[in-house]
Design a protein around this motif. Structure first.
Motif, PDB file in Angstrom:
ATOM      1  N   HIS A  88       0.868  -1.176   0.000  1.00  0.00           N
ATOM      2  CA  HIS A  88       0.000   0.000   0.000  1.00  0.00           C
ATOM      3  C   HIS A  88       0.900   1.219   0.000  1.00  0.00           C
ATOM      4  CE1 HIS A  88      -3.654  -2.230   0.662  1.00  0.00           C
ATOM      5  NE2 HIS A  88      -3.034  -2.941   1.618  1.00  0.00           N
ATOM      6  N   GLY A  89       0.803   1.947  -1.043  1.00  0.00           N
ATOM      7  CA  GLY A  89       1.655   3.111  -1.155  1.00  0.00           C
ATOM      8  C   GLY A  89       0.852   4.379  -0.939  1.00  0.00           C
ATOM      9  N   LYS A  90       1.528   5.473  -0.897  1.00  0.00           N
ATOM     10  CA  LYS A  90       0.857   6.775  -0.701  1.00  0.00           C
ATOM     11  C   LYS A  90       0.217   7.163  -2.015  1.00  0.00           C
ATOM     12  CE  LYS A  90       4.229   8.291   2.659  1.00  0.00           C
ATOM     13  NZ  LYS A  90       5.253   9.248   2.978  1.00  0.00           N
ATOM     14  N   ASN A  91      -1.045   7.533  -1.936  1.00  0.00           N
ATOM     15  CA  ASN A  91      -1.786   7.937  -3.133  1.00  0.00           C
ATOM     16  C   ASN A  91      -1.999   9.388  -3.149  1.00  0.00           C
ATOM     17  OD1 ASN A  91      -1.769   5.392  -4.074  1.00  0.00           O
ATOM     18  ND2 ASN A  91      -3.829   4.905  -3.354  1.00  0.00           N
TER      19      ASN A  91
END
Length: 127
Positions: free
Chosen positions: A124-127
């Motif tokens: 889960h990366g920064k969006n």
């Protein structure tokens, strides 16, 4: 001979006498051998020695260049051989690390693929 007798019989013998006297008179030339002086001989000898030394130096340089060129050729052939071996080893590593081979080896050892033991990790990366 007949021509000479005919000319002698002619009344104009003065021109014949002059031609004969010219042909009888020989020009003498005196030839003199000129020797080489001591200074000139030293200069010539020094010049020959310098030419010989230069020729030896040039030939020595060419021999060194030839030897170096043959060494370069030998090293290049060794490099080509080693590169071929490296390529073969890389191909072998790629083959040994392939998924199909690992699956085959696992099957030979009695290991089975169990999907319940497989975990999928999502990032889960920064969006």
């Amino acid at each position: 001979m007949a021509v000479e007798r005919y000319r002698q019989a002619l009344p104009n013998t003065k021109s014949n006498d002059q031609n004969q006297s010219k042909s009888n008179a020989r020009t003498r030339t005196k030839s003199k051998v000129v020797g080489i002086k001591r200074g000139e001989a030293i200069i010539y000898l020094t010049l020959m020695i310098m030419i010989t030394v230069a020729a030896v130096f040039v030939l020595s340089s060419k021999m060194d260049a030839y030897e170096l060129q043959s060494e370069i050729t030998n090293v290049e052939s060794e490099i080509a051989t080693k590169n071929g071996e490296i390529d073969e080893l890389n191909t072998e590593v790629t083959h040994l690390a392939s998924y199909d081979r690992i699956y085959e080896k696992a099957g030979e050892l009695g290991l089975d693929l169990d999907n319940s033991n497989v975990k999928v990790v999502e990032r889960h990366g920064k969006n």
